[in-house]
Write a protein that holds these residues in place. Structure first.
Motif, short mmCIF file in Angstrom:
data_model
loop_
_atom_site.label_atom_id
_atom_site.label_comp_id
_atom_site.label_asym_id
_atom_site.label_seq_id
_atom_site.Cartn_x
_atom_site.Cartn_y
_atom_site.Cartn_z
N VAL A 181 0.99 -1.05 -0.09
CA VAL A 181 0.11 -0.25 0.00
C VAL A 181 0.97 1.25 -0.06
CG1 VAL A 181 -1.94 -1.17 1.17
CG2 VAL A 181 -0.19 0.17 2.73
N GLY A 182 0.43 2.25 -0.42
CA GLY A 182 1.07 3.59 -0.37
C GLY A 182 1.34 4.42 0.77
N PHE A 183 0.24 4.17 1.77
CA PHE A 183 0.38 5.14 2.88
C PHE A 183 -0.49 4.48 4.14
CE2 PHE A 183 -0.99 9.52 5.02
CZ PHE A 183 0.12 9.49 5.81
N VAL A 184 0.10 4.50 5.20
CA VAL A 184 -0.65 4.22 6.37
C VAL A 184 -0.50 5.11 7.62
CG1 VAL A 184 -0.46 1.43 5.78
CG2 VAL A 184 1.54 2.69 7.05
N PHE A 185 -1.40 5.24 8.27
CA PHE A 185 -1.57 6.22 9.49
C PHE A 185 -2.61 5.57 10.56
CE2 PHE A 185 -4.54 6.89 6.24
CZ PHE A 185 -5.72 7.30 6.64
N GLN A 186 -2.85 6.13 11.61
CA GLN A 186 -3.63 5.99 12.69
C GLN A 186 -5.00 6.26 12.45
OE1 GLN A 186 -0.30 7.74 13.60
NE2 GLN A 186 0.22 5.52 13.14
N VAL A 230 -8.53 13.63 2.76
CA VAL A 230 -8.29 12.18 3.37
C VAL A 230 -8.97 11.14 3.03
CG1 VAL A 230 -8.04 11.24 5.83
CG2 VAL A 230 -7.07 13.59 5.49
N GLN A 231 -10.45 11.62 2.88
CA GLN A 231 -11.42 10.72 2.53
C GLN A 231 -10.87 9.99 1.20
OE1 GLN A 231 -15.66 11.53 1.25
NE2 GLN A 231 -16.11 10.58 3.38
N GLY A 232 -10.36 10.80 0.39
CA GLY A 232 -9.84 10.05 -0.99
C GLY A 232 -9.05 9.08 -1.01
N TRP A 233 -8.06 9.27 0.33
CA TRP A 233 -7.03 8.25 0.41
C TRP A 233 -7.60 6.73 0.71
CZ3 TRP A 233 -4.07 11.45 4.63
CH2 TRP A 233 -3.64 12.61 4.01
N ILE A 234 -8.79 6.69 1.23
CA ILE A 234 -9.16 5.53 1.74
C ILE A 234 -9.57 4.36 0.38
CG2 ILE A 234 -10.89 3.98 3.32
CD1 ILE A 234 -8.84 6.15 4.55
N GLY A 235 -8.97 3.38 0.20
CA GLY A 235 -9.26 2.52 -0.76
C GLY A 235 -8.50 2.65 -1.99
N ILE A 237 -4.68 4.90 -1.92
CA ILE A 237 -3.26 4.96 -1.42
C ILE A 237 -3.34 4.32 0.06
CG2 ILE A 237 -2.42 6.84 -2.88
CD1 ILE A 237 -2.31 8.48 -0.24
N ALA A 238 -4.48 4.26 0.61
CA ALA A 238 -4.45 3.71 1.81
C ALA A 238 -5.49 2.64 1.85
CB ALA A 238 -4.76 4.89 3.16
N PRO A 239 -5.24 1.44 2.63
CA PRO A 239 -6.02 0.36 2.42
C PRO A 239 -7.24 0.65 3.37
CG PRO A 239 -4.35 -0.02 4.48
CD PRO A 239 -4.08 1.30 3.60
N GLN A 240 -8.43 0.15 3.00
CA GLN A 240 -9.65 0.13 4.02
C GLN A 240 -9.44 -0.06 5.39
OE1 GLN A 240 -12.49 1.03 2.73
NE2 GLN A 240 -12.31 1.06 0.46
N ALA A 241 -8.34 -0.99 5.66
CA ALA A 241 -8.16 -1.59 6.87
C ALA A 241 -7.60 -0.51 7.85
CB ALA A 241 -7.33 -2.74 7.03
N THR A 397 -14.73 6.38 7.38
CA THR A 397 -15.38 5.04 6.73
C THR A 397 -16.59 5.55 5.68
OG1 THR A 397 -16.84 5.45 8.76
CG2 THR A 397 -15.03 4.07 8.98
N LYS A 398 -16.61 6.84 5.40
CA LYS A 398 -17.31 7.17 4.05
C LYS A 398 -18.90 7.00 4.66
CE LYS A 398 -13.96 6.44 0.72
NZ LYS A 398 -13.56 5.74 -0.38
N LYS A 399 -19.07 7.24 5.96
CA LYS A 399 -20.70 7.23 6.47
C LYS A 399 -21.17 8.48 6.74
CE LYS A 399 -20.00 2.74 8.92
NZ LYS A 399 -20.23 2.15 10.48
N GLN A 400 -20.18 9.54 6.47
CA GLN A 400 -20.51 11.14 6.67
C GLN A 400 -19.76 11.86 5.70
OE1 GLN A 400 -20.27 12.27 10.76
NE2 GLN A 400 -22.05 13.59 10.60
N THR A 401 -20.39 12.95 5.02
CA THR A 401 -19.72 13.62 4.32
C THR A 401 -18.47 14.59 4.90
OG1 THR A 401 -21.23 15.37 4.27
CG2 THR A 401 -21.64 13.89 2.44
N PRO A 402 -17.54 15.20 4.67
CA PRO A 402 -16.86 16.13 5.14
C PRO A 402 -17.57 17.35 5.68
CG PRO A 402 -15.62 15.19 3.31
CD PRO A 402 -17.08 14.80 3.02
N GLU A 403 -18.48 17.94 4.83
CA GLU A 403 -19.30 19.06 5.22
C GLU A 403 -20.12 18.80 6.64
OE1 GLU A 403 -18.32 19.32 0.75
OE2 GLU A 403 -19.04 17.65 2.28
N ALA A 404 -20.75 17.53 6.51
CA ALA A 404 -21.59 17.21 7.56
C ALA A 404 -20.74 16.81 8.93
CB ALA A 404 -22.50 15.88 7.22
#
Length: 421
Positions: A181-186, A230-235, A237-241, A397-404
């Motif tokens: 994967v490209g990038f991991v974080f907390q 950041v939301q765009g990284w998930i899935g 460059i960063a794994p779903q996990a 986890t894409k359950k909420q938009t950044p704006e919300a």
């Protein structure tokens, strides 16, 4: 974690140092992340041998929220079971009433050698409740061999550059290693996510959640822009996990040779350079990237040593704290395990710089790190941090938009403020 489970995690491990018949036995709730437990035990054993006392080092929960819950339970009951606690930089205001005043136990000259801002942080209503032990700030780790392989000469300066580099390296490496994967974080919903997310928001110019005057500032366009990125990284460059990763999960992926970039604390450097590490000699460390028009931001972390106000052996406990936070022990820990000293002169010590070169090049990152809003929010910090981390987690986890999420976090913290910071 349930109360009973928390208590069960405190399996006692006795230090090897033998005590004389006249010595006392102290119990030390220290660290469990990386080599933390072993480093605590080494230092405690050295003090025990020197003084003729004994130290029991506790195996504590790895995650800071679990530790705090356990310590608050013990201290609230005025328990004498633990003499010395390792406490997070954001805890002094939460538990100061249960901690001893160490101002007369540490000579002024020794205390003055520490970074003044951290000593000030640990002083509550004129009472020194913790002595600085090591400081922390988030940094970017990268694979130097892969950067060279894919034609990159320096670490990314912006998040956009990181995305580009991470994607290119990830795509290339997956031809032979599908797990790469490209990038991991907390990304797990806990205090670590508060630290990472504060860096993202601050690096975009979105502020620090709550400002120094107690104003809730999180709902702004720059925060939204950071969360969208950041939301765009998930899935991608960063794994779903990554939404289940704390510090050690991220480190294990990176140190296992399965990631190009990692956000973590300085402790991960020594672990990655261990002789058994697959990426030994292939690790670079740089300041975290900046957002558009922003500047790099690193969240201030770090730990202090405190004495339980209900300890049966306060004099000996304070002496253990003095020894462990002293110059020589901080130097040893810096060299052996890349823990950032809180004593400024050690950042010019040649032995330290030889072992951990980036302590010199990233000195400004460490001394100018962004503080979490613990001072402004006082006893409500945990509630504020939980609201922030949970909102950001909803974005990851894409359950909420950044704006919300930004609007929801603002509303929740405003309600918390209404009950009094």
């Amino acid at each position: 974690m349930k109360k009973a489970v928390l208590i069960s995690t405190l399996s006692l491990a006795f230090s090897a140092g033998a005590a004389s018949a006249q010595g006392v036995t102290l119990t030390f709730a220290c660290d469990s992340v990386g080599s933390g437990y072993d480093q605590c035990k080494t230092g405690a054993d050295a003090w025990a041998k020197k003084t003729g006392n004994t130290v029991r080092v506790l195996q504590v929960p790895k995650e800071t929220g679990d530790r705090l819950a356990l310590y608050q339970q013990q201290l609230g009951a005025k328990s004498k079971d633990v003499d010395v606690y390792m406490i997070d930089v954001v805890w002094p205001g939460l538990i100061s009433q249960h901690l001893a005043d160490l101002s007369k136990s540490i000579p002024k000259a020794e205390l003055d050698a520490h970074f003044p801002a951290i000593v000030k942080n640990n002083t509550i209503n004129g009472k020194l409740v913790g002595v600085p032990w090591f400081t922390d700030a988030g940094v970017l780790y990268y694979r130097t061999d892969l950067m060279e392989k894919y034609g990159y000469k320096s670490a990314p300066k912006t998040w956009a550059e990181l995305e580009t580099m991470a994607k290119k390296i990830q795509d290339g490496e997956r031809k032979d290693n599908p797990r790469f994967v490209g990038f991991v974080f907390q990304g797990k919903n806990y205090e670590g996510l508060t630290c990472d997310a504060l860096e993202w928001v601050a690096s975009f110019g979105g502020g620090s959640i709550v400002d120094a005057n107690g104003n809730v500032t999180i709902n702004n366009p720059k925060t939204v822009a950071a969360l969208k990125t950041v939301q765009g990284w998930i899935g991608t460059i960063a794994p779903q996990a990554v939404t289940t990763y704390a510090e050690e999960e991220a480190r294990n992926v990176f140190q296992g040779g399965n990631a190009a970039f990692m956000r973590n604390w300085p402790y991960a450097y020594a672990a990655g350079q261990d002789e058994k590490s697959p990426i030994r000699g292939k690790i670079g460390v740089a300041a975290l990237p900046a957002g558009p028009g922003g500047k790099p931001a690193a969240t201030l972390g770090g730990w202090q040593l405190a004495v339980n106000n209900y300890s049966a052996h306060p004099k000996e406990a304070a002496d253990l704290v003095r020894y462990l936070t002293g110059r020589e022990e901080q130097k040893r820990r810096a060299i052996e395990a890349s823990y950032n000293p809180t004593i400024a002169s050690l950042y010019k010590d040649q032995d330290v710089l030889k072992a951990v070169p980036f302590f010199g090049s990233l000195y400004d990152v460490f001394v100018n790190a962004v503080a979490r809003p613990a001072t402004a929010t006082k006893s409500k910090y945990n509630q504020v941090s939980n609201a922030f981390a949970s909102g950001v987690y909803g974005v990851l986890t894409k359950k909420q938009t950044p704006e919300a999420a930004a609007a929801s976090i603002q509303a929740q913290i405003t309600r918390i403020k209404g009950r009094g910071f």
